[in-house]
Design a protein around this motif. Structure first.
Motif, mmCIF file in Angstrom:
data_model
loop_
_atom_site.group_PDB
_atom_site.id
_atom_site.type_symbol
_atom_site.label_atom_id
_atom_site.label_comp_id
_atom_site.label_asym_id
_atom_site.label_seq_id
_atom_site.Cartn_x
_atom_site.Cartn_y
_atom_site.Cartn_z
ATOM 1 N N UNK A 1 0.490 -0.835 0.055
ATOM 2 C CA UNK A 1 -0.107 0.019 -0.337
ATOM 3 C C UNK A 1 1.334 0.869 0.418
ATOM 4 N N UNK A 2 2.414 1.234 0.819
ATOM 5 C CA UNK A 2 2.677 2.806 0.704
ATOM 6 C C UNK A 2 3.558 2.767 -0.195
ATOM 7 N N UNK A 3 4.132 1.594 -1.616
ATOM 8 C CA UNK A 3 4.405 1.946 -3.064
ATOM 9 C C UNK A 3 3.239 2.670 -3.850
ATOM 10 N N UNK A 4 2.394 1.973 -3.651
ATOM 11 C CA UNK A 4 0.931 2.395 -4.402
ATOM 12 C C UNK A 4 1.075 3.858 -4.335
ATOM 13 N N UNK A 5 0.854 4.038 -2.574
ATOM 14 C CA UNK A 5 0.816 5.182 -2.009
ATOM 15 C C UNK A 5 1.270 6.271 -2.759
ATOM 16 N N UNK A 6 2.878 5.882 -2.123
ATOM 17 C CA UNK A 6 4.100 7.230 -1.729
ATOM 18 C C UNK A 6 5.119 6.411 -2.966
ATOM 19 N N UNK A 7 5.201 5.106 -3.351
ATOM 20 C CA UNK A 7 6.830 4.945 -3.838
ATOM 21 C C UNK A 7 6.421 5.610 -5.393
ATOM 22 N N UNK A 8 4.993 5.225 -5.744
ATOM 23 C CA UNK A 8 5.232 5.307 -7.873
ATOM 24 C C UNK A 8 5.268 6.469 -8.039
ATOM 25 N N UNK A 9 4.750 7.582 -6.889
ATOM 26 C CA UNK A 9 4.255 9.274 -7.138
ATOM 27 C C UNK A 9 6.241 10.034 -6.778
ATOM 28 N N UNK A 10 6.535 9.351 -6.269
ATOM 29 C CA UNK A 10 8.412 9.927 -5.370
ATOM 30 C C UNK A 10 7.917 10.288 -4.431
ATOM 31 N N UNK A 11 7.283 10.122 -3.296
ATOM 32 C CA UNK A 11 7.172 11.041 -2.051
ATOM 33 C C UNK A 11 8.010 10.201 -1.204
ATOM 34 N N UNK A 12 8.574 8.713 -1.607
ATOM 35 C CA UNK A 12 8.968 7.695 -0.489
ATOM 36 C C UNK A 12 9.786 7.311 -1.144
ATOM 37 N N UNK A 13 10.669 6.531 -0.053
ATOM 38 C CA UNK A 13 11.635 6.000 -0.675
ATOM 39 C C UNK A 13 12.261 4.828 0.918
ATOM 40 N N UNK A 14 12.154 3.824 0.639
ATOM 41 C CA UNK A 14 11.504 2.952 1.187
ATOM 42 C C UNK A 14 13.269 1.935 1.781
ATOM 43 N N UNK A 15 14.586 1.648 2.331
ATOM 44 C CA UNK A 15 15.588 1.431 2.908
ATOM 45 C C UNK A 15 15.242 0.427 3.637
#
Length: 267
Positions: A108-122
């Protein structure tokens, strides 16, 4: 130490070893859960009030500087290198709550935030359950050397695997299913000094912050303990993005993934 001492002065006095613990206390997280670090009540949330005082925000900023790497081509990361928000996860592959986060919240985080460039997950391999966990962590790193970390990560968390389920031959089979092309190289990398060094780097970072259970998270330095409800993470990311925007942090949200994005998790 006087009760009136600020969080910043406390860190200066006791050092970075307890920085994460101080942060957890400062924002009122009650860590009451079992060995996997989740709270007894699923969905119990860390406070994410936007009314942070200056000392708390300074603490989060310090934690962010200590932990966020933004390394080009990091196989254990997904999202734009310059994303305004970075979520750092400390996890163990035998941790059932870590698996729950991977299966339920991360997509859900990838769909909502990673895909639009807001979030990176490390991701950080923070092993607390012994040799089987360490072998699995080294295997995920080895898969990452062939661009398949996230596929291997998802295989490991598809269900709770423990003990003999993480024997080397089982890990090789998971690597095959994950699309790792050269299994001989995978075996070599799994047992290599480089894998051990990468694991130690992640462990040392976590222990240096005071991480004691898995999963543990930092969202631009703000701690979240345990596999909380997806909405807790969404709120924390949204607020961190808004703070970054107000502060004029480089890497404002934008469409698409930019350079420095590692191969994304399988969906």
């Amino acid at each position: 130490m006087p009760a009136s001492a600020s969080p910043t002065r406390k860190i200066a006095a006791i050092g970075a070893v307890l920085a994460l613990v101080v942060a957890l206390v400062a924002i009122g997280i009650a860590v009451e859960g079992g060995s996997d670090g989740a709270s007894k009540t699923p969905g119990a949330a860390a406070s994410v009030s936007p009314q942070e005082d200056d000392d708390q925000q300074a603490l989060y900023d310090q934690l962010a500087r200590q932990t966020i790497r933004r390394v080009d081509g990091d196989p254990l990361a997904v999202g734009k290198k310059d994303a305004p928000v970075v979520l750092v996860e400390y996890a163990d592959y035998q941790c059932s709550f870590c698996g729950r986060f991977t299966r339920e919240t991360q997509p859900e985080l990838i769909k909502k935030f990673v895909d639009d460039g807001t979030l990176r997950i490390e991701f950080r391999n923070f092993t607390i359950y012994g040799a089987d966990s360490e072998r699995a962590a080294r295997a995920s790193w080895a898969a990452g050397q062939q661009g398949k970390f996230w596929q291997m990560h998802d295989q490991l968390y598809a269900k709770t695997n423990k003990g003999s389920a993480l024997a080397e031959d089982k890990l090789v089979e998971m690597a095959r299913k994950s699309g790792v092309a050269d299994l001989d190289t995978f075996r070599t990398d799994l047992g290599s000094p480089a894998a051990a060094a990468a694991l130690k780097k992640d462990q040392d970072e976590g222990y240096g912050l005071g991480v004691q259970s898995t999963p543990s998270f930092l969202v631009n330095g703000r701690p979240i303990a345990g596999a909380q409800a997806t909405g807790v993470f969404e709120q924390a990311v949204a607020q961190a993005a808004e703070r970054a925007k107000q502060a004029g942090t480089p890497g404002a949200p934008g469409k698409g993934r930019g350079s420095g994005t590692a191969e994304e998790p399988a969906k």
